[in-house]
Every structure is written in C-alpha cells, then in structure tokens.
Design a protein around this motif. Structure first.
Motif, PDB file in Angstrom:
ATOM      1  N   GLY A  94      40.292  40.749  40.413  1.00 46.46           N
ATOM      2  CA  GLY A  94      40.173  41.663  39.275  1.00 46.46           C
ATOM      3  C   GLY A  94      41.522  42.209  38.833  1.00 46.46           C
ATOM      4  O   GLY A  94      41.831  42.254  37.631  1.00 46.46           O
ATOM      5  N   ILE A  95      42.326  42.619  39.799  1.00 42.61           N
ATOM      6  CA  ILE A  95      43.664  43.137  39.468  1.00 42.61           C
ATOM      7  C   ILE A  95      44.522  42.025  38.878  1.00 42.61           C
ATOM      8  O   ILE A  95      45.250  42.231  37.909  1.00 42.61           O
ATOM      9  CB  ILE A  95      44.324  43.757  40.718  1.00 42.61           C
ATOM     10  CG1 ILE A  95      43.528  44.977  41.174  1.00 42.61           C
ATOM     11  CG2 ILE A  95      45.780  44.137  40.440  1.00 42.61           C
ATOM     12  CD1 ILE A  95      43.982  45.559  42.490  1.00 42.61           C
ATOM     13  N   ARG A  96      44.424  40.837  39.461  1.00 41.79           N
ATOM     14  CA  ARG A  96      45.185  39.704  38.949  1.00 41.79           C
ATOM     15  C   ARG A  96      44.803  39.378  37.511  1.00 41.79           C
ATOM     16  O   ARG A  96      45.662  39.113  36.669  1.00 41.79           O
ATOM     17  CB  ARG A  96      44.973  38.482  39.842  1.00 41.79           C
ATOM     18  CG  ARG A  96      45.923  37.360  39.516  1.00 41.79           C
ATOM     19  CD  ARG A  96      45.793  36.172  40.432  1.00 41.79           C
ATOM     20  NE  ARG A  96      45.162  36.468  41.695  1.00 41.79           N
ATOM     21  CZ  ARG A  96      44.353  35.616  42.315  1.00 41.79           C
ATOM     22  NH1 ARG A  96      44.074  34.450  41.795  1.00 41.79           N
ATOM     23  NH2 ARG A  96      43.822  35.933  43.473  1.00 41.79           N
ATOM     24  N   LEU A  97      43.511  39.432  37.197  1.00 39.22           N
ATOM     25  CA  LEU A  97      43.049  39.171  35.835  1.00 39.22           C
ATOM     26  C   LEU A  97      43.602  40.212  34.866  1.00 39.22           C
ATOM     27  O   LEU A  97      44.063  39.866  33.773  1.00 39.22           O
ATOM     28  CB  LEU A  97      41.521  39.157  35.794  1.00 39.22           C
ATOM     29  CG  LEU A  97      40.900  38.960  34.413  1.00 39.22           C
ATOM     30  CD1 LEU A  97      41.263  37.585  33.865  1.00 39.22           C
ATOM     31  CD2 LEU A  97      39.394  39.136  34.485  1.00 39.22           C
ATOM     32  N   VAL A  98      43.582  41.465  35.260  1.00 40.76           N
ATOM     33  CA  VAL A  98      44.125  42.524  34.406  1.00 40.76           C
ATOM     34  C   VAL A  98      45.621  42.302  34.175  1.00 40.76           C
ATOM     35  O   VAL A  98      46.120  42.444  33.046  1.00 40.76           O
ATOM     36  CB  VAL A  98      43.853  43.914  35.024  1.00 40.76           C
ATOM     37  CG1 VAL A  98      44.659  45.002  34.324  1.00 40.76           C
ATOM     38  CG2 VAL A  98      42.372  44.231  34.977  1.00 40.76           C
ATOM     39  N   LEU A  99      46.347  41.949  35.221  1.00 43.57           N
ATOM     40  CA  LEU A  99      47.783  41.699  35.075  1.00 43.57           C
ATOM     41  C   LEU A  99      48.048  40.484  34.180  1.00 43.57           C
ATOM     42  O   LEU A  99      48.982  40.497  33.374  1.00 43.57           O
ATOM     43  CB  LEU A  99      48.428  41.515  36.447  1.00 43.57           C
ATOM     44  CG  LEU A  99      48.527  42.790  37.293  1.00 43.57           C
ATOM     45  CD1 LEU A  99      48.960  42.463  38.702  1.00 43.57           C
ATOM     46  CD2 LEU A  99      49.459  43.797  36.648  1.00 43.57           C
TER      47      LEU A  99
END
Length: 121
Positions: A94-99
């Motif tokens: 999820g964090i990777r997708l946001v980044l």
C-alpha cells in the motif's frame, strides 16, 4: 531416479532488468549530449551570458523541442530509478503504491511546468 541439477528457484518480479538498464543508459546519453550542445552554445556566444543570451539560445523552435525531449528523457530516467528504489526498499504494498502514484503525479507536473516555461519564451 531423481535429478539433482538445474534451478528449482521460482523466478518472480516485473522482469524490467535489461530494458530499464538500457533505457537509463539511453536517457543519460541524451541528457549528456544536450548538456554538451548547451555548453558549446554558451562558450561560442559573444558577449556576456545574461538573460538575453539564455533566451536567445532557447528561442529557436528546434531547441525548445530538443529541450522538451530531454525533459521527457529526464522524467523517464527518474521514474525508472525511483520505481526501483520504491520496489527494493519499501515492502508494504500500500505504501509502495502511494509512493509510485506520488512519483508519477510529481513527474507529470514537472513536465507540465517545463512546457509552460519553454513555450513562454
């Protein structure tokens, strides 16, 4: 009889390796060539290098198009590098997708700003 040779490793991932490696080298070469062209124009400009000289260098339509192509190459170069950093060092998906999304929005915004700057001269 069992076979004791060969790889039993499951290969996963995006398989971007060679394509992205080559893309980074090509975009870096484009940026280096552009830098050389601009440096040669600055060196062979007569008189002081001020705003008027810079505006003259970038006023030709071919130079604007070349500069925009370099900005696109720079954005793609940055995207490959940042995507690899996010994929290698940020484990939560999820964090990777946001980044990833933030990086794309930032780079597209920078390209839009580059268009405004280039065609304002």
């Amino acid at each position: 009889m069992s076979v004791n040779f060969g790889s039993k490793r499951v290969v996963t991932g995006a398989h971007y390796g060679l394509r992205d490696w080559l893309a980074q080298r090509v975009t870096a070469a484009i940026m280096a060539l552009f830098t050389l062209i601009v440096l040669l124009q600055v060196v062979f400009t007569s008189g002081p290098v001020g705003y008027e000289a810079w505006a003259a260098i970038f006023s030709a339509q071919w130079m604007k198009a070349l500069t925009f192509a370099v900005f696109v190459a720079l954005a793609y170069h940055v995207w490959i590098g940042m995507r690899d950093i996010w994929m290698d060092y940020v484990k939560p998906a999820g964090i990777r997708l946001v980044l990833h999304m933030f990086t794309i929005v930032w780079l597209v915004s920078c390209l839009g700003w580059a268009v405004q700057v280039l065609w304002r001269l």
